[in-house]
Design a protein around this motif. Sequence first.
Motif, PDB file in Angstrom:
ATOM      1  N   TRP A  31       1.004  -1.262   0.088  1.00 50.17           N
ATOM      2  CA  TRP A  31       0.215  -0.261  -0.310  1.00 50.17           C
ATOM      3  C   TRP A  31       0.951   1.075  -0.282  1.00 50.17           C
ATOM      4  O   TRP A  31       0.943   2.190  -0.424  1.00 50.17           O
ATOM      5  CB  TRP A  31      -0.461   0.188   1.396  1.00 50.17           C
ATOM      6  CG  TRP A  31      -2.179   1.371   1.546  1.00 50.17           C
ATOM      7  CD1 TRP A  31      -2.281   2.296   0.428  1.00 50.17           C
ATOM      8  CD2 TRP A  31      -2.807   1.489   2.640  1.00 50.17           C
ATOM      9  NE1 TRP A  31      -3.386   3.252   1.170  1.00 50.17           N
ATOM     10  CE2 TRP A  31      -3.295   2.173   2.002  1.00 50.17           C
ATOM     11  CE3 TRP A  31      -2.110   1.119   4.140  1.00 50.17           C
ATOM     12  CZ2 TRP A  31      -3.828   3.176   2.544  1.00 50.17           C
ATOM     13  CZ3 TRP A  31      -3.325   1.944   5.055  1.00 50.17           C
ATOM     14  CH2 TRP A  31      -4.100   2.684   3.741  1.00 50.17           C
ATOM     15  N   GLN A  32       1.960   1.474   1.153  1.00 49.40           N
ATOM     16  CA  GLN A  32       2.883   2.852   0.615  1.00 49.40           C
ATOM     17  C   GLN A  32       3.595   2.753   0.047  1.00 49.40           C
ATOM     18  O   GLN A  32       3.631   3.578  -1.111  1.00 49.40           O
ATOM     19  CB  GLN A  32       4.493   2.191   2.274  1.00 49.40           C
ATOM     20  CG  GLN A  32       3.119   2.285   3.229  1.00 49.40           C
ATOM     21  CD  GLN A  32       4.200   2.034   4.340  1.00 49.40           C
ATOM     22  OE1 GLN A  32       5.519   1.036   4.118  1.00 49.40           O
ATOM     23  NE2 GLN A  32       4.126   2.692   5.784  1.00 49.40           N
ATOM     24  N   ASN A  33       4.240   1.617  -0.605  1.00 50.93           N
ATOM     25  CA  ASN A  33       4.804   1.774  -2.846  1.00 50.93           C
ATOM     26  C   ASN A  33       3.587   2.450  -3.596  1.00 50.93           C
ATOM     27  O   ASN A  33       3.722   3.123  -4.442  1.00 50.93           O
ATOM     28  CB  ASN A  33       4.706   0.483  -2.633  1.00 50.93           C
ATOM     29  CG  ASN A  33       5.242   0.842  -4.305  1.00 50.93           C
ATOM     30  OD1 ASN A  33       6.641   1.617  -4.441  1.00 50.93           O
ATOM     31  ND2 ASN A  33       5.160  -0.343  -5.426  1.00 50.93           N
ATOM     32  N   VAL A  34       2.075   2.337  -3.194  1.00 51.16           N
ATOM     33  CA  VAL A  34       1.357   2.209  -4.111  1.00 51.16           C
ATOM     34  C   VAL A  34       0.545   3.657  -3.957  1.00 51.16           C
ATOM     35  O   VAL A  34       1.052   4.657  -4.708  1.00 51.16           O
ATOM     36  CB  VAL A  34      -0.037   2.072  -4.030  1.00 51.16           C
ATOM     37  CG1 VAL A  34      -1.611   3.029  -4.881  1.00 51.16           C
ATOM     38  CG2 VAL A  34      -0.064   0.689  -4.792  1.00 51.16           C
ATOM     39  N   GLU A  35       0.590   4.313  -2.702  1.00 55.80           N
ATOM     40  CA  GLU A  35       0.324   5.498  -2.658  1.00 55.80           C
ATOM     41  C   GLU A  35       2.449   6.575  -2.226  1.00 55.80           C
ATOM     42  O   GLU A  35       1.939   7.606  -2.986  1.00 55.80           O
ATOM     43  CB  GLU A  35       0.673   5.645  -0.743  1.00 55.80           C
ATOM     44  CG  GLU A  35      -0.989   6.688  -0.518  1.00 55.80           C
ATOM     45  CD  GLU A  35      -0.644   6.457   0.961  1.00 55.80           C
ATOM     46  OE1 GLU A  35      -0.428   6.305   2.281  1.00 55.80           O
ATOM     47  OE2 GLU A  35      -2.021   6.535   1.219  1.00 55.80           O
ATOM     48  N   ALA A  36       3.114   6.155  -2.244  1.00 55.12           N
ATOM     49  CA  ALA A  36       3.867   6.861  -2.789  1.00 55.12           C
ATOM     50  C   ALA A  36       4.151   7.342  -4.331  1.00 55.12           C
ATOM     51  O   ALA A  36       4.259   8.746  -4.114  1.00 55.12           O
ATOM     52  CB  ALA A  36       5.131   6.222  -2.398  1.00 55.12           C
ATOM     53  N   THR A  37       4.111   6.393  -4.661  1.00 53.93           N
ATOM     54  CA  THR A  37       4.328   6.235  -6.033  1.00 53.93           C
ATOM     55  C   THR A  37       2.995   7.976  -6.687  1.00 53.93           C
ATOM     56  O   THR A  37       3.403   8.011  -7.134  1.00 53.93           O
ATOM     57  CB  THR A  37       3.801   5.432  -6.904  1.00 53.93           C
ATOM     58  OG1 THR A  37       4.364   4.193  -6.774  1.00 53.93           O
ATOM     59  CG2 THR A  37       3.695   4.983  -8.538  1.00 53.93           C
ATOM     60  N   PHE A  38       1.459   7.382  -5.559  1.00 54.44           N
ATOM     61  CA  PHE A  38       0.476   8.474  -6.828  1.00 54.44           C
ATOM     62  C   PHE A  38       1.352   9.711  -6.266  1.00 54.44           C
ATOM     63  O   PHE A  38       1.122  10.821  -6.867  1.00 54.44           O
ATOM     64  CB  PHE A  38      -0.954   7.643  -5.970  1.00 54.44           C
ATOM     65  CG  PHE A  38      -1.538   9.234  -5.765  1.00 54.44           C
ATOM     66  CD1 PHE A  38      -2.439   8.970  -7.277  1.00 54.44           C
ATOM     67  CD2 PHE A  38      -1.932   9.971  -4.254  1.00 54.44           C
ATOM     68  CE1 PHE A  38      -3.622  10.105  -7.764  1.00 54.44           C
ATOM     69  CE2 PHE A  38      -3.088  10.789  -4.804  1.00 54.44           C
ATOM     70  CZ  PHE A  38      -3.925  11.187  -6.175  1.00 54.44           C
TER      71      PHE A  38
END
Length: 426
Positions: free
Chosen positions: A28-35
């Motif tokens: 989730w953190q990876n998705v959010e950071a990319t966003f």
Amino acid sequence: MRYQAPRGTNDFVPGPLVKDRIFEVHRWQNVEATFYRLAAQFGYREIRTPLFEDIELFIRSSGETSEMVDKEMYDFRDKGDRHIALRPEFTAGVMRSLLEHGMSNQGGLSRLCYSGPVFRYGRPGRGRYRQFHQAGLELVGTASPLADAEVIEVTVLFLKALGLSDLKVMLNCIGRHEARLKYGEAILDHVSSWLETQDDEQKAKSRKNPLRMLDTKDPDLRDRLAGVQSITQFLSEESREHFDLVQTALVQAGIPFEVKTDVVRGLDYYNDTVFEVVSPPLGDLALAGGGRYDNLIQELGGPPTPSVGVGIGLERILLTLEDLGQVPAAPTLDAFLVSAGAESLAEVDSLARQLRQEGFGVQRDLDSKNLKGQFKQADRLAARFALIIGEDEMASGTCTCKELATGVQTSVPRSEVSQWLRLNLV
Ligand code: AMP
């Protein structure tokens, strides 16, 4: 009594601690950071609003006949007898905040982004939750078709940056109020014999918002709707031109799309452009949905402020990535410090402290476990290296550095451990 997470909710847990690993927090953190990284490149700045608002805000903005407001709202009266709802989406709260802080009066554009939980009391299933998470963008204060295209472009670039390549952007123009009124009449005309057989509640609902019938899951009504005209035939010249320009801008940006006249979106505040993004593994379940909402801020008491936005479902992204086997590696620990004997405890402790000061991620045993127990912990924490200090290392001023994946051991002078780690942690 064993408690369970409420129906339709998920725990996001640190991996790799549990079997069902789709909702590991690092994914989730990876998705959010990319966003956030991508949104920032386009100039979107984060806004955080409360999890709950006055229920009227959602009724006013999404419309009382929308399924979300009608059936899915988590609402309650607080101790001060205020009627409150947990946010079922972000846009209304974000616009409320813009107005409250006078941000929309400063002229020019506001580019805003956010990510957080939203709540809808629907029927739970894979990809359908009662608490889920949305990332989103709002581009406030412009009627330019380039804005619609920009929001779609950022959404697509974000999903692509995560490794989702097989994306379908479905685009439609639902026109303005006038067009929708006329289209609504045409729909009612088309299904009039069916409507006559319905109860009063269904009749009232259908008459109040005929377009909503296009979203129906009732097979009978679906059959009746076959052959109904499309909204395209009712669009004003202005809406048509806007829609053409959005498409031109998307072509220019290299974003493939498909015009789909049955994408209408469930909320009242949209006008003209609406879109959804889908990807094969989840089929019908959209990854993202959005559109233009030129009248919402005015509806909430502000000045005319044309705007466009998107909401993107984070759980659905994680499910898609899982289905495609595109999962980011779990975080590892740089080193686990092993003390082989009580006499080296203090030395292990001070080396741990020194390595942390130098920026490494380091853990050590707290429970006086034996060697086997300490190595077990190191494995469980996915440590890259075990740094072992025992009697021999104490005597020679060294540390045995063991790469856990290969078992290769190296004796390193203690004063050079951090340098050694830096070189070997690649
Ligand atoms: P909507 O405004 O309903 O189109 O929601 C925007 C995005 O949120 C959708 O495209 C989905 O990715 C996600 N979403 C909507 N409802 C749910 C749900 N019940 N569970 C999980 N994700 C959802």
